[in-house]
Motif scaffolding. Structure first.
Motif, mmCIF file in Angstrom:
data_model
loop_
_atom_site.group_PDB
_atom_site.id
_atom_site.type_symbol
_atom_site.label_atom_id
_atom_site.label_comp_id
_atom_site.label_asym_id
_atom_site.label_seq_id
_atom_site.Cartn_x
_atom_site.Cartn_y
_atom_site.Cartn_z
ATOM 1 N N PHE A 24 -12.400 16.332 51.106
ATOM 2 C CA PHE A 24 -13.152 15.079 51.043
ATOM 3 C C PHE A 24 -12.327 13.904 51.576
ATOM 4 O O PHE A 24 -11.139 13.787 51.288
ATOM 5 C CB PHE A 24 -13.591 14.778 49.607
ATOM 6 N N LYS A 25 -13.024 13.047 52.337
ATOM 7 C CA LYS A 25 -12.431 11.804 52.823
ATOM 8 C C LYS A 25 -13.453 10.683 52.682
ATOM 9 O O LYS A 25 -14.655 10.908 52.867
ATOM 10 C CB LYS A 25 -12.000 11.947 54.288
ATOM 11 N N VAL B 165 -21.030 13.355 49.075
ATOM 12 C CA VAL B 165 -21.188 13.166 47.635
ATOM 13 C C VAL B 165 -20.551 11.841 47.214
ATOM 14 O O VAL B 165 -19.809 11.214 47.977
ATOM 15 C CB VAL B 165 -20.522 14.315 46.829
ATOM 16 N N HIS B 166 -20.876 11.422 45.984
ATOM 17 C CA HIS B 166 -20.174 10.279 45.401
ATOM 18 C C HIS B 166 -18.698 10.627 45.195
ATOM 19 O O HIS B 166 -18.353 11.802 45.007
ATOM 20 C CB HIS B 166 -20.784 9.907 44.039
ATOM 21 N N CYS C 286 -16.939 15.809 53.230
ATOM 22 C CA CYS C 286 -16.018 16.903 53.506
ATOM 23 C C CYS C 286 -15.865 17.047 55.018
ATOM 24 O O CYS C 286 -16.858 17.267 55.720
ATOM 25 C CB CYS C 286 -16.522 18.210 52.889
ATOM 26 N N SER C 287 -14.654 16.924 55.500
ATOM 27 C CA SER C 287 -14.426 16.988 56.941
ATOM 28 C C SER C 287 -14.563 18.405 57.492
ATOM 29 O O SER C 287 -14.614 18.590 58.711
ATOM 30 C CB SER C 287 -13.028 16.451 57.273
ATOM 31 N N SER D 242 -17.221 14.130 43.491
ATOM 32 C CA SER D 242 -16.341 15.040 44.229
ATOM 33 C C SER D 242 -15.390 15.789 43.303
ATOM 34 O O SER D 242 -14.909 16.869 43.640
ATOM 35 C CB SER D 242 -15.543 14.255 45.275
ATOM 36 N N LYS D 243 -15.133 15.220 42.117
ATOM 37 C CA LYS D 243 -14.241 15.872 41.155
ATOM 38 C C LYS D 243 -14.898 17.073 40.487
ATOM 39 O O LYS D 243 -14.206 17.918 39.904
ATOM 40 C CB LYS D 243 -13.797 14.875 40.082
ATOM 41 N N HIS D 244 -16.225 17.132 40.534
ATOM 42 C CA HIS D 244 -16.955 18.189 39.843
ATOM 43 C C HIS D 244 -17.562 19.219 40.805
ATOM 44 O O HIS D 244 -18.137 20.211 40.348
ATOM 45 C CB HIS D 244 -18.082 17.580 39.005
#
Length: 286
Positions: free
Chosen positions: A81-82, A116-117, A109-110, A121-123
């Motif tokens: 993720f970026k 996503v928020h 996601c590259s 992204s943590k979940h």
């Protein structure tokens, strides 16, 4: 007892009522999926909402399909993720809620393009399925990313190099001990990177050209490629792989319009390559 005419008339009336109900049902389902409310007064918002939401719903469906796709090797991969600034309305592909803000509304996601928020992204589970169009190189690329993008157990470059060494290099003196020239090594690496980045585009270009052939030419070429593909299946006995067949059939199938010796010699390499591609991808191109 209802007569047949009365029954048909009643069915038509029910169909008229049923149609708008189905339309409202679709609106309600989409609104629930996106986490928004579309009431009676929100009818004017429905057309633009549907326009922007459909790609988001398609993405959610795509992720669900990938999760249950048995054709992909079960290698876990975390998303890369970026922070990303989205143009136009976007919805989170994890929680399906709207992504608010004008800049840096979320992360992308590259490797697979999942949006996503930042909090979501943590979940997100480790279910990244890299998109081949986003992988630009073979070397200096994460190993898991590479094999999942190509849907293979191992990197394709490893298979190709080992197959080549076992075919003609096992008896070479100093195998794996004598270093190669740095310039030659860089040329090989660059060739692999070009091959990976342009493989899909090249197949699409060849397919588009095939569609321009007259029907008789197309059918004859298709039938011949099916036959030559069967020849390569017995490569261990006849020693004729797709490359060798390309050398033989290239000049015959792709004779230049001008009988110039210089032109013929210049085109031989490309003739061989095209025929090789046709044979190796016969089931996809035809």
């Amino acid at each position: 007892m209802f007569s047949e005419e009365l029954w048909l008339e009643n069915e038509k009336k029910c169909a008229v009522v049923r149609k708008p109900k189905q339309g409202r049902k679709r609106q309600e389902l989409l609104a629930v999926a996106l986490g928004v409310k579309v009431g009676v007064r929100g009818a004017f918002l429905w057309p633009p909402l549907k326009l922007f939401a459909c790609p988001q719903i398609s993405s959610l469906v795509r992720r669900a399909a990938l999760t249950h796709n048995d054709n992909h090797f079960n290698y876990e991969k975390t998303h890369n993720f970026k922070v990303h600034t989205f143009r136009g309305p976007h919805w989170c592909e994890y929680c399906a809620n709207f992504m608010w803000g004008l800049i840096a509304q979320g992360v992308r996601c590259s490797d697979c393009g999942l949006n996503v928020h930042k909090q979501c992204s943590k979940h997100v589970p480790n279910d990244c399925q890299p998109d081949l169009k986003r992988i630009k190189k073979v070397y200096c690329c994460d190993l898991t990313t590479l094999v999942k993008a190509h849907n293979t157990q191992r990197p394709m470059v490893v298979d190709i190099c080992i197959r080549e060494i076992e075919a003609r290099g096992l008896k070479s003196e100093g195998l794996y001990r004598v270093s190669g020239f740095a310039e030659h090594i860089e040329d090989v690496k660059m060739a692999f990177d070009r091959e990976i980045s342009s493989a899909d585009e090249r197949l699409e270009a060849v397919h588009d050209v095939l569609m321009l052939l007259p029907p008789a030419h197309y059918e004859t070429l298709r039938y011949l490629m099916i036959h030559l593909k069967k020849v390569t299946v017995n490569e261990k006995d006849n020693f004729m792989n797709a490359e060798n067949l390309g050398i033989v059939f290239g000049p015959t199938l792709m004779r230049p319009p001008e009988d110039s010796t210089l032109t013929t010699l210049h085109d031989m390499r490309y003739q061989k390559l095209i025929v090789q591609i046709l044979i190796e991808n016969e089931d996809v191109l035809f």
